[in-house]
Design a protein around this motif. Structure first.
Motif, PDB file in Angstrom:
ATOM      1  N   GLU A 231       0.825  -1.213   0.000  1.00 37.84           N
ATOM      2  CA  GLU A 231       0.000   0.000   0.000  1.00 37.84           C
ATOM      3  C   GLU A 231       0.862   1.267   0.000  1.00 37.84           C
ATOM      4  O   GLU A 231       0.565   2.229  -0.716  1.00 37.84           O
ATOM      5  N   LYS A 232       1.936   1.259   0.800  1.00 35.57           N
ATOM      6  CA  LYS A 232       2.807   2.435   0.871  1.00 35.57           C
ATOM      7  C   LYS A 232       3.519   2.697  -0.446  1.00 35.57           C
ATOM      8  O   LYS A 232       3.568   3.828  -0.938  1.00 35.57           O
ATOM      9  N   LEU A 233       4.094   1.653  -1.027  1.00 32.79           N
ATOM     10  CA  LEU A 233       4.830   1.838  -2.274  1.00 32.79           C
ATOM     11  C   LEU A 233       3.891   2.192  -3.428  1.00 32.79           C
ATOM     12  O   LEU A 233       4.243   2.997  -4.294  1.00 32.79           O
ATOM     13  N   LYS A 234       2.706   1.607  -3.430  1.00 27.82           N
ATOM     14  CA  LYS A 234       1.725   1.949  -4.461  1.00 27.82           C
ATOM     15  C   LYS A 234       1.352   3.422  -4.361  1.00 27.82           C
ATOM     16  O   LYS A 234       1.293   4.137  -5.377  1.00 27.82           O
ATOM     17  N   SER A 235       1.124   3.885  -3.156  1.00 28.64           N
ATOM     18  CA  SER A 235       0.747   5.284  -2.947  1.00 28.64           C
ATOM     19  C   SER A 235       1.857   6.238  -3.353  1.00 28.64           C
ATOM     20  O   SER A 235       1.610   7.267  -3.994  1.00 28.64           O
ATOM     21  N   GLU A 236       3.098   5.901  -2.996  1.00 32.74           N
ATOM     22  CA  GLU A 236       4.218   6.817  -3.241  1.00 32.74           C
ATOM     23  C   GLU A 236       4.699   6.805  -4.683  1.00 32.74           C
ATOM     24  O   GLU A 236       4.985   7.864  -5.260  1.00 32.74           O
ATOM     25  N   PHE A 237       4.804   5.624  -5.282  1.00 29.92           N
ATOM     26  CA  PHE A 237       5.447   5.532  -6.595  1.00 29.92           C
ATOM     27  C   PHE A 237       4.476   5.371  -7.769  1.00 29.92           C
ATOM     28  O   PHE A 237       4.820   5.723  -8.896  1.00 29.92           O
ATOM     29  N   LEU A 238       3.297   4.835  -7.515  1.00 37.76           N
ATOM     30  CA  LEU A 238       2.372   4.606  -8.616  1.00 37.76           C
ATOM     31  C   LEU A 238       1.280   5.672  -8.678  1.00 37.76           C
ATOM     32  O   LEU A 238       1.041   6.271  -9.725  1.00 37.76           O
ATOM     33  N   GLU A 239       0.613   5.925  -7.553  1.00 32.39           N
ATOM     34  CA  GLU A 239      -0.483   6.878  -7.564  1.00 32.39           C
ATOM     35  C   GLU A 239       0.016   8.318  -7.615  1.00 32.39           C
ATOM     36  O   GLU A 239      -0.502   9.133  -8.367  1.00 32.39           O
ATOM     37  N   ALA A 240       1.066   8.642  -6.837  1.00 31.54           N
ATOM     38  CA  ALA A 240       1.556  10.017  -6.779  1.00 31.54           C
ATOM     39  C   ALA A 240       2.180  10.463  -8.086  1.00 31.54           C
ATOM     40  O   ALA A 240       2.134  11.631  -8.450  1.00 31.54           O
ATOM     41  N   SER A 241       2.794   9.503  -8.811  1.00 33.27           N
ATOM     42  CA  SER A 241       3.506   9.874 -10.034  1.00 33.27           C
ATOM     43  C   SER A 241       2.762   9.471 -11.296  1.00 33.27           C
ATOM     44  O   SER A 241       3.317   9.489 -12.377  1.00 33.27           O
ATOM     45  N   SER A 242       1.497   9.061 -11.138  1.00 33.81           N
ATOM     46  CA  SER A 242       0.754   8.587 -12.303  1.00 33.81           C
ATOM     47  C   SER A 242       0.491   9.730 -13.270  1.00 33.81           C
ATOM     48  O   SER A 242       0.254  10.857 -12.887  1.00 33.81           O
ATOM     49  N   SER A 243       0.558   9.395 -14.553  1.00 35.18           N
ATOM     50  CA  SER A 243       0.284  10.378 -15.600  1.00 35.18           C
ATOM     51  C   SER A 243      -0.485   9.694 -16.714  1.00 35.18           C
ATOM     52  O   SER A 243      -0.553   8.479 -16.780  1.00 35.18           O
ATOM     53  N   SER A 244      -1.058  10.466 -17.585  1.00 33.94           N
ATOM     54  CA  SER A 244      -1.861   9.899 -18.665  1.00 33.94           C
ATOM     55  C   SER A 244      -1.000   9.092 -19.618  1.00 33.94           C
ATOM     56  O   SER A 244       0.037   9.571 -20.070  1.00 33.94           O
ATOM     57  N   PRO A 245      -1.418   7.860 -19.938  1.00 33.90           N
ATOM     58  CA  PRO A 245      -0.638   7.032 -20.850  1.00 33.90           C
ATOM     59  C   PRO A 245      -0.745   7.505 -22.282  1.00 33.90           C
ATOM     60  O   PRO A 245      -1.638   8.261 -22.639  1.00 33.90           O
TER      61      PRO A 245
END
Length: 315
Positions: A231-245
């Motif tokens: 949950e922590k890594l998903k929040s920090e690296f995937l959700e926070a840095s997500s951008s439109s593909p």
């Protein structure tokens, strides 16, 4: 290569997203997460033309292409070629080697089993076959299930024994990883590694893509620190840095090397011709796959009949 990272345009081509994951493919997700952990800027594009190709994912930049089915996969290729290597100071450590063996052998084996056998392929349609006609998707599903059982060494005679062994190994692997992790942010204290990418992708896929009745999912959820880690890594690296593909791609590269430049405007006639070629290749591929499976079923008809009789007896 590191000095050129600011000017290079990197693209990861993967299968499309689903289950609230950036890519629902269990082979593509580790490469995506690895690039995110490395904080390497890249574009994400999708390819659904060849649903069961082992070339996906692939990573490209200019004339450079790293395929999933070459040199140990995309992550190993990127490390080997000096594009990005998170394991440079870790890969000779005994702990690194032992944890890697657990993840890439026992957990990968367990996930393959759970996707194709344990959950009877419930998730596979959304991952691989949602764009295909129902008949073709079923044919490809049975083909991949057969190949998965073959890789896992599962036969009618040893199916129950292999299931117990696979789940037992997965439980032991989760226990060892949970003990190793403790309450650390990463498997190796304060630095991410390719093992974090492999483990995180494994966990996110199980939690978000597999049904709640999945045995493997239940075994994973027994380890609360592993769940918190994910949950922590998903929040920090995937959700926070997500951008439109990037917009979806519709075909595999026909030759090597590929061109990375994509002009904004293109004459309509040329674009139409390309689309016709892509559709023709896709139809040819699907027809060839269907014919191959039909031939296989015909040749192995005796074995298939026995399995059908066996299923009927259970009913």
């Amino acid at each position: 290569m590191e000095g050129d990272q600011e000017t290079e345009v990197y693209t990861l081509v993967a299968r499309k997203p689903s289950f609230d994951l950036p890519t629902a493919c269990p082979n593509c997700l580790p490469a995506y997460i690895y690039l995110k952990l490395a904080q390497l800027p890249f574009e994400l594009a999708f390819n659904s033309t060849f649903p069961d190709s082992d070339e996906l994912p692939y990573f490209e930049s200019g004339t450079y292409v790293a395929y999933n089915n070459e040199d140990g996969g995309v992550i190993e290729k990127l490390k080997k070629d000096g594009i990005v290597n998170l394991d440079l100071q870790l890969q000779s450590l005994p702990e690194y080697l032992s944890l890697k063996a657990l993840i890439v052998s026992w957990l990968e084996e367990a996930l393959t089993y759970e996707i194709w056998v344990g959950t009877e392929g419930i998730s596979t349609t959304k991952i691989y076959y949602s764009d295909l006609p129902w008949v073709i998707s079923k044919v490809l599903f049975y083909k991949q299930t057969y190949l998965a059982k073959n890789r896992l060494g599962i036969t009618k005679e040893n199916a129950e024994q292999r299931e117990k062994q696979i789940y037992k190994r997965a439980s032991e692997a989760y226990e060892a990883l949970s003990t190793r992790l403790g309450e650390q942010k990463f498997l190796f204290e304060d630095r991410p590694s390719s093992l974090d990418a492999l483990l995180l992708s494994h966990m996110l896929f199980i939690i978000q893509a597999l049904p709640v009745t999945s045995v493997l999912r239940c075994k994973l959820l027994e380890h609360s620190n592993l769940v918190r880690y994910a949950e922590k890594l998903k929040s920090e690296f995937l959700e926070a840095s997500s951008s439109s593909p990037s917009p979806p791609l519709h075909s595999f590269p026909s030759s090597f090397p590929r061109k990375s430049s994509k002009p904004k405007s293109k004459p309509k006639v040329e674009k139409t011709e390309e689309e016709k070629k892509f559709k023709k290749r896709a139809r040819f591929f699907l027809a060839a796959q269907f014919l191959a499976v039909v031939i296989y079923v015909s040749v192995m008809g005796g074995g298939s009949s026995e399995e059908l009789e066996y299923e009927d007896e259970d009913d």
